[in-house]
Motif scaffolding. Sequence first.
Motif, PDB file in Angstrom:
ATOM      1  N   ILE A 217     100.652  -5.657 127.711  1.00 44.90           N
ATOM      2  CA  ILE A 217      99.238  -5.564 128.063  1.00 44.90           C
ATOM      3  C   ILE A 217      99.108  -5.248 129.546  1.00 44.90           C
ATOM      4  O   ILE A 217      99.553  -6.011 130.392  1.00 44.90           O
ATOM      5  CB  ILE A 217      98.507  -6.891 127.766  1.00 44.90           C
ATOM      6  N   GLU A 218      98.535  -4.104 129.866  1.00 46.27           N
ATOM      7  CA  GLU A 218      98.316  -3.710 131.262  1.00 46.27           C
ATOM      8  C   GLU A 218      99.608  -3.546 132.061  1.00 46.27           C
ATOM      9  O   GLU A 218      99.583  -3.491 133.287  1.00 46.27           O
ATOM     10  CB  GLU A 218      97.409  -4.738 131.976  1.00 46.27           C
ATOM     11  N   GLY A 219     100.747  -3.505 131.386  1.00 46.79           N
ATOM     12  CA  GLY A 219     102.014  -3.306 132.084  1.00 46.79           C
ATOM     13  C   GLY A 219     102.582  -4.592 132.652  1.00 46.79           C
ATOM     14  O   GLY A 219     101.977  -5.666 132.588  1.00 46.79           O
ATOM     15  N   CYS A 220     103.777  -4.496 133.229  1.00 50.87           N
ATOM     16  CA  CYS A 220     104.483  -5.664 133.779  1.00 50.87           C
ATOM     17  C   CYS A 220     103.909  -6.006 135.150  1.00 50.87           C
ATOM     18  O   CYS A 220     104.447  -5.605 136.188  1.00 50.87           O
ATOM     19  CB  CYS A 220     105.980  -5.373 133.881  1.00 50.87           C
ATOM     20  N   ASP A 221     102.835  -6.772 135.144  1.00 49.57           N
ATOM     21  CA  ASP A 221     102.124  -7.045 136.394  1.00 49.57           C
ATOM     22  C   ASP A 221     101.774  -8.512 136.593  1.00 49.57           C
ATOM     23  O   ASP A 221     100.969  -8.850 137.460  1.00 49.57           O
ATOM     24  CB  ASP A 221     100.842  -6.204 136.466  1.00 49.57           C
ATOM     25  N   GLY A 222     102.374  -9.392 135.789  1.00 51.17           N
ATOM     26  CA  GLY A 222     102.118 -10.809 135.946  1.00 51.17           C
ATOM     27  C   GLY A 222     100.714 -11.241 135.551  1.00 51.17           C
ATOM     28  O   GLY A 222     100.316 -12.376 135.823  1.00 51.17           O
ATOM     29  N   SER A 223      99.965 -10.369 134.869  1.00 54.49           N
ATOM     30  CA  SER A 223      98.574 -10.695 134.524  1.00 54.49           C
ATOM     31  C   SER A 223      98.479 -11.825 133.508  1.00 54.49           C
ATOM     32  O   SER A 223      97.466 -12.526 133.440  1.00 54.49           O
ATOM     33  CB  SER A 223      97.849  -9.458 133.993  1.00 54.49           C
TER      34      SER A 223
ATOM     35  N   ASN B 236      99.960 -17.466 144.729  1.00 56.23           N
ATOM     36  CA  ASN B 236      99.928 -18.390 143.595  1.00 56.23           C
ATOM     37  C   ASN B 236      99.825 -17.536 142.336  1.00 56.23           C
ATOM     38  O   ASN B 236      98.876 -16.745 142.189  1.00 56.23           O
ATOM     39  CB  ASN B 236      98.705 -19.322 143.718  1.00 56.23           C
ATOM     40  N   CYS B 237     100.797 -17.689 141.434  1.00 52.57           N
ATOM     41  CA  CYS B 237     100.845 -16.810 140.270  1.00 52.57           C
ATOM     42  C   CYS B 237      99.661 -16.997 139.333  1.00 52.57           C
ATOM     43  O   CYS B 237      99.397 -16.125 138.491  1.00 52.57           O
ATOM     44  CB  CYS B 237     102.131 -17.037 139.496  1.00 52.57           C
ATOM     45  N   ARG B 238      98.935 -18.082 139.465  1.00 50.75           N
ATOM     46  CA  ARG B 238      97.830 -18.377 138.556  1.00 50.75           C
ATOM     47  C   ARG B 238      96.497 -17.780 138.988  1.00 50.75           C
ATOM     48  O   ARG B 238      95.508 -17.875 138.258  1.00 50.75           O
ATOM     49  CB  ARG B 238      97.689 -19.894 138.386  1.00 50.75           C
ATOM     50  N   LYS B 239      96.451 -17.165 140.169  1.00 50.55           N
ATOM     51  CA  LYS B 239      95.190 -16.566 140.628  1.00 50.55           C
ATOM     52  C   LYS B 239      95.463 -15.433 141.604  1.00 50.55           C
ATOM     53  O   LYS B 239      96.518 -15.407 142.261  1.00 50.55           O
ATOM     54  CB  LYS B 239      94.304 -17.615 141.284  1.00 50.55           C
TER      55      LYS B 239
END
Length: 313
Positions: A69-75, A308-311
């Motif tokens: 989904i949307e590529g490998c971008d940590g989304s 911060n990976c969550r935001k």
Amino acid sequence: MVMAAVALLLVMEVILIGFGGTNGLRMGYYITSCPFAESIVKNTVNKALQNDPTLAAALLRMHFHDCFIEGCDGSVLIDSTRDNTAEKDSPGNLSLRGFEVIDDAKEQLEEQCPGIVSCADVVAMAARDAIFWAGGPIYDIPTGRKDGRRSKIEDTINLPFPSFNTSQLITAFGQRGFTPTDMVALSGAHTLGVARCSFFKNRLRNQDPTLDPDFAKALSKTCGAGDNAEQPFDDTPNSFDNDYFNALSRENGVLFSDQVLYTTTATRAIVNGYAMNEARFFLDFQQAMVKMGRLDVKEGPKGEVRKNCRKTN
């Protein structure tokens, strides 16, 4: 000692750059900017898996659900907010877990190299390290992904569904640039982990003819404990091997989208090949994983490196 290690890494960078990369990715991307990035991620993953071996499947699945989904971008790591429902809260992602492993690695990386290593790269490295820890193939991946700023529940409609037939699977994966062989190899990721009853109970209600009768009884027993009851995909759910494909040949595929790989002529030969030759499966799987890790990666201003990976920043 540290200076000698850095000097060695610099020499390696010169060698690795010769291999080049695509979409801004390259081998040894962090060799000078954060030389111990990969070892930090690996050590964090290994520690987590020693405490909970089932996280190997979770980290691998997280990488797939991020890239598809949307590529490998940590989304897939981004939390929902009052104004936005993120990918991780879609029905297809509610069973994702292992986010605390990524958070732990990222926190250590921010202490060592602030603002350098993307969350997307941490997810990709963690999946690779989890596969190897579980007994799977060792392979290297190019890094340099940037983190995306978009994470919306509606985008997850493009994830493959457990109810997909082979034609739908080939189409879904083909739209992302994968061949049928890539698709079957990546499906082999189900050699790790479990499926919840809610994802396969319809096969029991409709008496799926592709399901072995004795195995159907075992699945029914599992579902007797409720929709969240878990069924291993094969007999070795914490070991990365080719047992998944042997299970398909016995009509013991847990999901409909698993078993159709064997019941359909177009993919049966691939399944049989992997069931008979684990080395062949390992080779095709690692090549498909490297390919997947390059999907729609963000470059330059198209992405960022989250603190911060969550935001988003």
